[in-house]
Motif scaffolding. Sequence first.
Motif, PDB file in Angstrom:
ATOM      1  N   ALA A 134       9.148  62.340  32.058  1.00 12.41           N
ATOM      2  CA  ALA A 134      10.009  61.489  31.227  1.00 12.41           C
ATOM      3  C   ALA A 134      10.625  62.261  30.066  1.00 12.41           C
ATOM      4  O   ALA A 134      11.142  61.664  29.130  1.00 12.41           O
ATOM      5  CB  ALA A 134       9.285  60.248  30.733  1.00 12.41           C
ATOM      6  N   ASP A 135      10.626  63.598  30.137  1.00 12.35           N
ATOM      7  CA  ASP A 135      11.310  64.407  29.125  1.00 12.35           C
ATOM      8  C   ASP A 135      12.812  64.295  29.323  1.00 12.35           C
ATOM      9  O   ASP A 135      13.301  64.125  30.447  1.00 12.35           O
ATOM     10  CB  ASP A 135      10.902  65.880  29.238  1.00 12.35           C
ATOM     11  CG  ASP A 135       9.491  66.146  28.745  1.00 12.35           C
ATOM     12  OD1 ASP A 135       9.005  65.369  27.899  1.00 12.35           O
ATOM     13  OD2 ASP A 135       8.884  67.128  29.213  1.00 12.35           O
ATOM     14  N   LEU A 136      13.538  64.408  28.213  1.00 15.13           N
ATOM     15  CA  LEU A 136      14.996  64.437  28.225  1.00 15.13           C
ATOM     16  C   LEU A 136      15.459  65.781  27.693  1.00 15.13           C
ATOM     17  O   LEU A 136      14.834  66.352  26.799  1.00 15.13           O
ATOM     18  CB  LEU A 136      15.573  63.337  27.323  1.00 15.13           C
ATOM     19  CG  LEU A 136      15.459  61.903  27.802  1.00 15.13           C
ATOM     20  CD1 LEU A 136      15.849  60.942  26.689  1.00 15.13           C
ATOM     21  CD2 LEU A 136      16.337  61.673  29.021  1.00 15.13           C
ATOM     22  N   HIS A 137      16.576  66.262  28.243  1.00 13.45           N
ATOM     23  CA  HIS A 137      17.169  67.493  27.722  1.00 13.45           C
ATOM     24  C   HIS A 137      18.679  67.378  27.829  1.00 13.45           C
ATOM     25  O   HIS A 137      19.205  67.036  28.888  1.00 13.45           O
ATOM     26  CB  HIS A 137      16.687  68.722  28.492  1.00 13.45           C
ATOM     27  CG  HIS A 137      17.214  69.998  27.949  1.00 13.45           C
ATOM     28  ND1 HIS A 137      16.683  70.603  26.831  1.00 13.45           N
ATOM     29  CD2 HIS A 137      18.250  70.766  28.330  1.00 13.45           C
ATOM     30  CE1 HIS A 137      17.370  71.699  26.560  1.00 13.45           C
ATOM     31  NE2 HIS A 137      18.321  71.823  27.464  1.00 13.45           N
ATOM     32  N   LEU A 138      19.379  67.673  26.726  1.00 15.05           N
ATOM     33  CA  LEU A 138      20.834  67.684  26.725  1.00 15.05           C
ATOM     34  C   LEU A 138      21.302  69.122  26.890  1.00 15.05           C
ATOM     35  O   LEU A 138      21.001  69.977  26.056  1.00 15.05           O
ATOM     36  CB  LEU A 138      21.382  67.089  25.422  1.00 15.05           C
ATOM     37  CG  LEU A 138      22.898  66.897  25.390  1.00 15.05           C
ATOM     38  CD1 LEU A 138      23.320  65.803  26.373  1.00 15.05           C
ATOM     39  CD2 LEU A 138      23.359  66.549  23.986  1.00 15.05           C
ATOM     40  N   THR A 139      21.995  69.375  27.976  1.00 14.66           N
ATOM     41  CA  THR A 139      22.522  70.706  28.273  1.00 14.66           C
ATOM     42  C   THR A 139      24.024  70.678  28.085  1.00 14.66           C
ATOM     43  O   THR A 139      24.703  69.857  28.704  1.00 14.66           O
ATOM     44  CB  THR A 139      22.202  71.107  29.730  1.00 14.66           C
ATOM     45  OG1 THR A 139      20.802  71.075  29.910  1.00 14.66           O
ATOM     46  CG2 THR A 139      22.740  72.491  30.048  1.00 14.66           C
ATOM     47  N   LYS A 140      24.548  71.554  27.245  1.00 12.91           N
ATOM     48  CA  LYS A 140      25.990  71.614  27.011  1.00 12.91           C
ATOM     49  C   LYS A 140      26.570  72.832  27.713  1.00 12.91           C
ATOM     50  O   LYS A 140      25.908  73.852  27.874  1.00 12.91           O
ATOM     51  CB  LYS A 140      26.282  71.676  25.512  1.00 12.91           C
ATOM     52  CG  LYS A 140      25.875  70.396  24.802  1.00 12.91           C
ATOM     53  CD  LYS A 140      26.251  70.420  23.345  1.00 12.91           C
ATOM     54  CE  LYS A 140      25.869  69.099  22.684  1.00 12.91           C
ATOM     55  NZ  LYS A 140      26.286  69.065  21.286  1.00 12.91           N
ATOM     56  N   LYS A 141      27.817  72.693  28.143  1.00 12.58           N
ATOM     57  CA  LYS A 141      28.528  73.790  28.783  1.00 12.58           C
ATOM     58  C   LYS A 141      29.938  73.802  28.212  1.00 12.58           C
ATOM     59  O   LYS A 141      30.556  72.753  28.053  1.00 12.58           O
ATOM     60  CB  LYS A 141      28.566  73.597  30.301  1.00 12.58           C
ATOM     61  CG  LYS A 141      29.286  74.698  30.994  1.00 12.58           C
ATOM     62  CD  LYS A 141      28.679  75.308  32.204  1.00 12.58           C
ATOM     63  CE  LYS A 141      27.343  75.735  32.462  1.00 12.58           C
ATOM     64  NZ  LYS A 141      26.914  77.056  32.160  1.00 12.58           N
ATOM     65  N   LYS A 142      30.436  74.982  27.884  1.00 10.04           N
ATOM     66  CA  LYS A 142      31.801  75.113  27.370  1.00 10.04           C
ATOM     67  C   LYS A 142      32.787  74.769  28.475  1.00 10.04           C
ATOM     68  O   LYS A 142      32.589  75.147  29.633  1.00 10.04           O
ATOM     69  CB  LYS A 142      32.045  76.537  26.868  1.00 10.04           C
ATOM     70  CG  LYS A 142      31.220  76.896  25.664  1.00 10.04           C
ATOM     71  CD  LYS A 142      31.479  78.325  25.243  1.00 10.04           C
ATOM     72  CE  LYS A 142      30.609  78.668  24.044  1.00 10.04           C
ATOM     73  NZ  LYS A 142      30.796  80.049  23.614  1.00 10.04           N
ATOM     74  N   THR A 143      33.858  74.089  28.112  1.00 10.54           N
ATOM     75  CA  THR A 143      34.861  73.735  29.116  1.00 10.54           C
ATOM     76  C   THR A 143      35.515  74.983  29.700  1.00 10.54           C
ATOM     77  O   THR A 143      36.007  74.951  30.828  1.00 10.54           O
ATOM     78  CB  THR A 143      35.937  72.793  28.536  1.00 10.54           C
ATOM     79  OG1 THR A 143      36.518  73.395  27.381  1.00 10.54           O
ATOM     80  CG2 THR A 143      35.346  71.442  28.176  1.00 10.54           C
ATOM     81  N   SER A 144      35.482  76.081  28.967  1.00 10.10           N
ATOM     82  CA  SER A 144      36.035  77.334  29.500  1.00 10.10           C
ATOM     83  C   SER A 144      35.204  77.865  30.667  1.00 10.10           C
ATOM     84  O   SER A 144      35.652  78.735  31.408  1.00 10.10           O
ATOM     85  CB  SER A 144      36.122  78.394  28.393  1.00 10.10           C
ATOM     86  OG  SER A 144      34.834  78.687  27.889  1.00 10.10           O
ATOM     87  N   GLN A 145      33.996  77.325  30.866  1.00 14.84           N
ATOM     88  CA  GLN A 145      33.126  77.747  31.965  1.00 14.84           C
ATOM     89  C   GLN A 145      33.220  76.815  33.175  1.00 14.84           C
ATOM     90  O   GLN A 145      32.496  77.005  34.151  1.00 14.84           O
ATOM     91  CB  GLN A 145      31.676  77.807  31.480  1.00 14.84           C
ATOM     92  CG  GLN A 145      31.443  78.850  30.408  1.00 14.84           C
ATOM     93  CD  GLN A 145      30.020  78.793  29.876  1.00 14.84           C
ATOM     94  OE1 GLN A 145      29.611  77.795  29.293  1.00 14.84           O
ATOM     95  NE2 GLN A 145      29.277  79.854  30.102  1.00 14.84           N
ATOM     96  N   LEU A 146      34.103  75.823  33.097  1.00 12.57           N
ATOM     97  CA  LEU A 146      34.277  74.897  34.213  1.00 12.57           C
ATOM     98  C   LEU A 146      35.214  75.505  35.248  1.00 12.57           C
ATOM     99  O   LEU A 146      35.926  76.465  34.968  1.00 12.57           O
ATOM    100  CB  LEU A 146      34.830  73.564  33.710  1.00 12.57           C
ATOM    101  CG  LEU A 146      33.962  72.822  32.702  1.00 12.57           C
ATOM    102  CD1 LEU A 146      34.646  71.522  32.267  1.00 12.57           C
ATOM    103  CD2 LEU A 146      32.571  72.541  33.253  1.00 12.57           C
TER     104      LEU A 146
END
Length: 168
Positions: free
Chosen positions: A141-153
């Motif tokens: 039940a852990d949560l993690h917010l992972t962000k990615k730069k739009t330049s990496q899409l």
Amino acid sequence: VPSLRLSKLGTPDRQLWFEFNEPVERKPDGRMDFLFLMGHIIEAVLIFLIKRAGHTVEAAQDNVELRGVPGHPDLILDGVLTDIKSCSEYGFKKFVGGMQYEEDSYGYIEQISAYYEALRDAYPNMSRKEVAWLAFNKSSADLHLTKKKTSQLINAGKRIDGLQQMLA
């Protein structure tokens, strides 16, 4: 009848070709149905709790389209396009590690790239710098917010063009 959806953009070309050209009738699988149902329930509960905590939620499960291909992004959370993923411990570690392209065996980067392109013009206040995944570990039940730069899409429109040509 198979149809192309934004969530399938990360599926390998060969697999998609066979799904469209030589479909195999799948027997009902109660276990898989239950796993997907749990994922939908977890997503709905998380969106409820996010709203309850006072965060801004937009475009939750909106119908979107990119180059004629439909999809349903999870939400724009406080201005950042965010996809919610319920996952095993193994999958959760990929998000904690930053969701690197070479480790993305489920095509999540392609999927969020498509949602980003589909929503970009309709939501001018949406972040142009980053997208995110909110990963929920089903074991702990852990949560993690992972962000990615739009330049990496990826360029999802170009991916769709290639798939539509291959599947025509």
